[in-house]
Motif scaffolding. Structure first.
Motif, mmCIF file in Angstrom:
data_model
loop_
_atom_site.group_PDB
_atom_site.id
_atom_site.type_symbol
_atom_site.label_atom_id
_atom_site.label_comp_id
_atom_site.label_asym_id
_atom_site.label_seq_id
_atom_site.Cartn_x
_atom_site.Cartn_y
_atom_site.Cartn_z
ATOM 1 N N PRO A 157 0.081 -0.883 -3.370
ATOM 2 C CA PRO A 157 0.212 -0.306 -2.028
ATOM 3 C C PRO A 157 -0.769 -1.014 -1.093
ATOM 4 O O PRO A 157 -1.877 -1.378 -1.512
ATOM 5 N N ILE A 158 -0.388 -1.211 0.136
ATOM 6 C CA ILE A 158 -1.266 -1.978 1.028
ATOM 7 C C ILE A 158 -2.559 -1.236 1.332
ATOM 8 O O ILE A 158 -3.523 -1.848 1.804
ATOM 9 N N ALA A 159 -2.600 0.069 1.059
ATOM 10 C CA ALA A 159 -3.845 0.815 1.261
ATOM 11 C C ALA A 159 -4.981 0.230 0.429
ATOM 12 O O ALA A 159 -6.155 0.403 0.765
ATOM 13 N N GLU A 160 -4.648 -0.478 -0.655
ATOM 14 C CA GLU A 160 -5.670 -1.057 -1.533
ATOM 15 C C GLU A 160 -6.101 -2.458 -1.093
ATOM 16 O O GLU A 160 -6.993 -3.045 -1.705
ATOM 17 N N LEU A 161 -5.483 -3.001 -0.050
ATOM 18 C CA LEU A 161 -5.694 -4.407 0.294
ATOM 19 C C LEU A 161 -6.753 -4.601 1.367
ATOM 20 O O LEU A 161 -6.971 -3.723 2.211
ATOM 21 N N ASP A 162 -7.361 -5.749 1.360
ATOM 22 C CA ASP A 162 -8.148 -6.213 2.490
ATOM 23 C C ASP A 162 -7.158 -6.575 3.589
ATOM 24 O O ASP A 162 -6.269 -7.405 3.384
ATOM 25 N N PRO A 163 -7.255 -5.948 4.771
ATOM 26 C CA PRO A 163 -6.257 -6.230 5.812
ATOM 27 C C PRO A 163 -6.167 -7.701 6.196
ATOM 28 O O PRO A 163 -5.103 -8.168 6.601
ATOM 29 N N ARG A 164 -7.241 -8.455 6.041
ATOM 30 C CA ARG A 164 -7.174 -9.877 6.403
ATOM 31 C C ARG A 164 -6.261 -10.651 5.453
ATOM 32 O O ARG A 164 -5.639 -11.640 5.865
ATOM 33 N N LEU A 165 -6.164 -10.223 4.203
ATOM 34 C CA LEU A 165 -5.238 -10.874 3.284
ATOM 35 C C LEU A 165 -3.791 -10.602 3.693
ATOM 36 O O LEU A 165 -2.934 -11.499 3.642
ATOM 37 N N LEU A 166 -3.520 -9.368 4.102
ATOM 38 C CA LEU A 166 -2.177 -9.024 4.551
ATOM 39 C C LEU A 166 -1.856 -9.756 5.855
ATOM 40 O O LEU A 166 -0.733 -10.243 6.045
ATOM 41 N N TYR A 167 -2.832 -9.840 6.735
ATOM 42 C CA TYR A 167 -2.645 -10.580 7.992
ATOM 43 C C TYR A 167 -2.278 -12.032 7.724
ATOM 44 O O TYR A 167 -1.361 -12.585 8.347
ATOM 45 N N ALA A 168 -2.971 -12.670 6.789
ATOM 46 C CA ALA A 168 -2.687 -14.067 6.477
ATOM 47 C C ALA A 168 -1.261 -14.223 5.954
ATOM 48 O O ALA A 168 -0.549 -15.169 6.327
ATOM 49 N N ALA A 169 -0.832 -13.300 5.093
ATOM 50 C CA ALA A 169 0.531 -13.366 4.574
ATOM 51 C C ALA A 169 1.551 -13.116 5.677
ATOM 52 O O ALA A 169 2.601 -13.775 5.734
ATOM 53 N N ASN A 170 1.273 -12.181 6.557
ATOM 54 C CA ASN A 170 2.161 -11.880 7.677
ATOM 55 C C ASN A 170 2.307 -13.102 8.584
ATOM 56 O O ASN A 170 3.417 -13.486 8.976
ATOM 57 N N SER A 171 1.192 -13.748 8.893
ATOM 58 C CA SER A 171 1.221 -14.922 9.757
ATOM 59 C C SER A 171 2.034 -16.050 9.140
ATOM 60 O O SER A 171 2.843 -16.706 9.801
ATOM 61 N N ALA A 172 1.827 -16.291 7.851
ATOM 62 C CA ALA A 172 2.519 -17.390 7.182
ATOM 63 C C ALA A 172 4.013 -17.141 7.055
ATOM 64 O O ALA A 172 4.829 -18.064 7.198
ATOM 65 N N SER A 173 4.393 -15.890 6.812
ATOM 66 C CA SER A 173 5.807 -15.587 6.579
ATOM 67 C C SER A 173 6.618 -15.491 7.856
ATOM 68 O O SER A 173 7.844 -15.616 7.830
ATOM 69 N N ALA A 174 5.948 -15.277 9.000
ATOM 70 C CA ALA A 174 6.658 -15.034 10.256
ATOM 71 C C ALA A 174 6.986 -16.297 11.031
ATOM 72 O O ALA A 174 7.756 -16.246 11.986
ATOM 73 N N VAL A 175 6.424 -17.429 10.636
ATOM 74 C CA VAL A 175 6.560 -18.657 11.433
ATOM 75 C C VAL A 175 8.015 -19.040 11.638
ATOM 76 O O VAL A 175 8.402 -19.489 12.726
ATOM 77 N N ASP A 176 8.861 -18.880 10.627
ATOM 78 C CA ASP A 176 10.262 -19.278 10.759
ATOM 79 C C ASP A 176 11.199 -18.083 10.933
ATOM 80 O O ASP A 176 12.398 -18.170 10.672
ATOM 81 N N GLU A 177 10.653 -16.964 11.403
ATOM 82 C CA GLU A 177 11.472 -15.787 11.678
ATOM 83 C C GLU A 177 12.460 -16.108 12.804
ATOM 84 O O GLU A 177 12.075 -16.590 13.863
ATOM 85 N N PRO A 178 13.784 -15.867 12.614
ATOM 86 C CA PRO A 178 14.748 -16.163 13.679
ATOM 87 C C PRO A 178 14.469 -15.327 14.930
ATOM 88 O O PRO A 178 14.124 -14.143 14.837
ATOM 89 N N GLY A 179 14.601 -15.949 16.087
ATOM 90 C CA GLY A 179 14.388 -15.219 17.324
ATOM 91 C C GLY A 179 14.390 -16.136 18.523
ATOM 92 O O GLY A 179 14.468 -17.362 18.406
ATOM 93 N N ASP A 180 14.295 -15.542 19.704
ATOM 94 C CA ASP A 180 14.284 -16.304 20.949
ATOM 95 C C ASP A 180 12.960 -17.012 21.184
ATOM 96 O O ASP A 180 12.909 -18.008 21.894
ATOM 97 N N VAL A 181 11.883 -16.457 20.611
ATOM 98 C CA VAL A 181 10.542 -16.979 20.834
ATOM 99 C C VAL A 181 9.871 -17.163 19.475
ATOM 100 O O VAL A 181 9.931 -16.263 18.626
ATOM 101 N N PRO A 182 9.238 -18.306 19.220
ATOM 102 C CA PRO A 182 8.605 -18.511 17.910
ATOM 103 C C PRO A 182 7.429 -17.564 17.693
ATOM 104 O O PRO A 182 6.656 -17.296 18.607
ATOM 105 N N VAL A 183 7.306 -17.054 16.471
ATOM 106 C CA VAL A 183 6.181 -16.198 16.089
ATOM 107 C C VAL A 183 5.184 -17.087 15.357
ATOM 108 O O VAL A 183 5.121 -17.111 14.128
#
Length: 298
Positions: A157-183
């Motif tokens: 569960p993410i409650a056990e995580l260091d939020p910076r680790l989750l942030y890094a994963a979120n940033s890396a996974s969102a780069v190629d997210e389809p959309g009008d504006v790049p994330v």
């Protein structure tokens, strides 16, 4: 009818209005109140309500698009009017208030969303449809069985995580997210506000897959009563094509169901084939669609 800036005490009425117009969207009173009282940092966020006889019958938010290197795009989000008060100029007045707010922020392009039957309204105001978004729902009584993780993968569960680790994963996974504006420019402070500190985020149900101490995939859910919103499921590029997105999303759904949640909602760009395939396999069924619509400011 009058248009005014939203106040924190408007939150219950805003949530009730949203459930009437968008029953598949999930955001509770507490998180809505916080959003109005403590808006996102550095994005010029604001919200307006429309009142008729002191009753909130319309809502819209406006802000600079965040998490992107494209700095001149503004979002006009969730413009909606109660069905009993449409075709009286309220939507146009809310749109004008949002546009006037964005103008001094250096915004050159605007993005909004429209249900299919609202596309004529969008076009009349200079917006053209760009991308289709699918909304889907899943009765959690029908959720598929949860299989054990593969060797070397640990579900947490993410409650056990260091939020910076989750942030890094979120940033890396969102780069190629389809959309009008790049994330492609997710700032930590903005992410922490939008995601980690969101009062609706269910940190006990939201689940991450850990491999060799790194977050390889995760699924975030926001809760309001017995409903959840599958907010974002992502996999770090180096760990894709291993079934981890389906694994973490299934785990998050099971954890939510065990805590009394009955239905889950989510949305996907129609061009996001991999995630749409995951949701279809999980049993999600389409319930609505919207179009992102773009316009030049001025």
């Amino acid at each position: 009818m009058r248009i005014r800036v939203a106040r924190p005490d408007d939150a219950p009425a805003v949530v009730a209005l949203r459930k009437t117009v968008y029953p598949y969207l999930v955001r509770g009173v507490r998180s809505t109140r916080k959003m109005i009282a403590e808006p996102p940092p550095e994005e010029g966020w604001t919200a307006f309500v429309a009142e008729v006889d002191a009753r909130v019958v319309g809502w819209v938010t406006a802000q600079r698009v965040g998490w992107s290197s494209t700095a001149d795009v503004g979002d006009i989000a969730l413009l909606h009017v109660h069905p009993e008060h449409r075709r009286r100029g309220i939507g146009s007045a809310l749109l004008a208030a949002a546009t006037d707010h964005l103008t001094p922020l250096g915004i050159r392009r605007m993005r909004t969303w429209a249900q299919p039957d609202s596309l004529p309204f969008a076009r009349r105001h200079g917006f053209e449809p760009s991308r289709e978004l699918r909304y889907s729902a899943l009765n959690l009584d029908l959720a598929p069985a949860l299989l054990g993780p593969p060797t070397g993968v640990r579900l947490r569960p993410i409650a056990e995580l260091d939020p910076r680790l989750l942030y890094a994963a979120n940033s890396a996974s969102a780069v190629d997210e389809p959309g009008d504006v790049p994330v492609d420019a997710v700032g930590y402070d903005s992410w922490r506000y939008d995601v980690w500190e969101n009062l609706g985020l269910d940190k006990a149900a939201s689940t991450a897959a850990e491999v060799d101490g790194e977050i390889a995939a995760f699924s975030l859910v926001k809760r309001d009563g017995d409903r959840i919103w599958s907010d974002y499921t992502g996999t770090v590029p180096a760990y894709r094509n291993r079934g981890l997105a389906r694994l973490v999303k299934t785990a998050a759904l099971h954890r939510a169901a065990a805590d009394g949640v009955r239905v889950a909602y989510t949305s996907n760009d129609e061009a996001n084939g991999p995630m749409l395939a995951v949701n279809v396999r999980l049993g999600y069924r389409p319930v609505a669609s919207q179009w992102s619509c773009l316009a030049e400011l001025g």
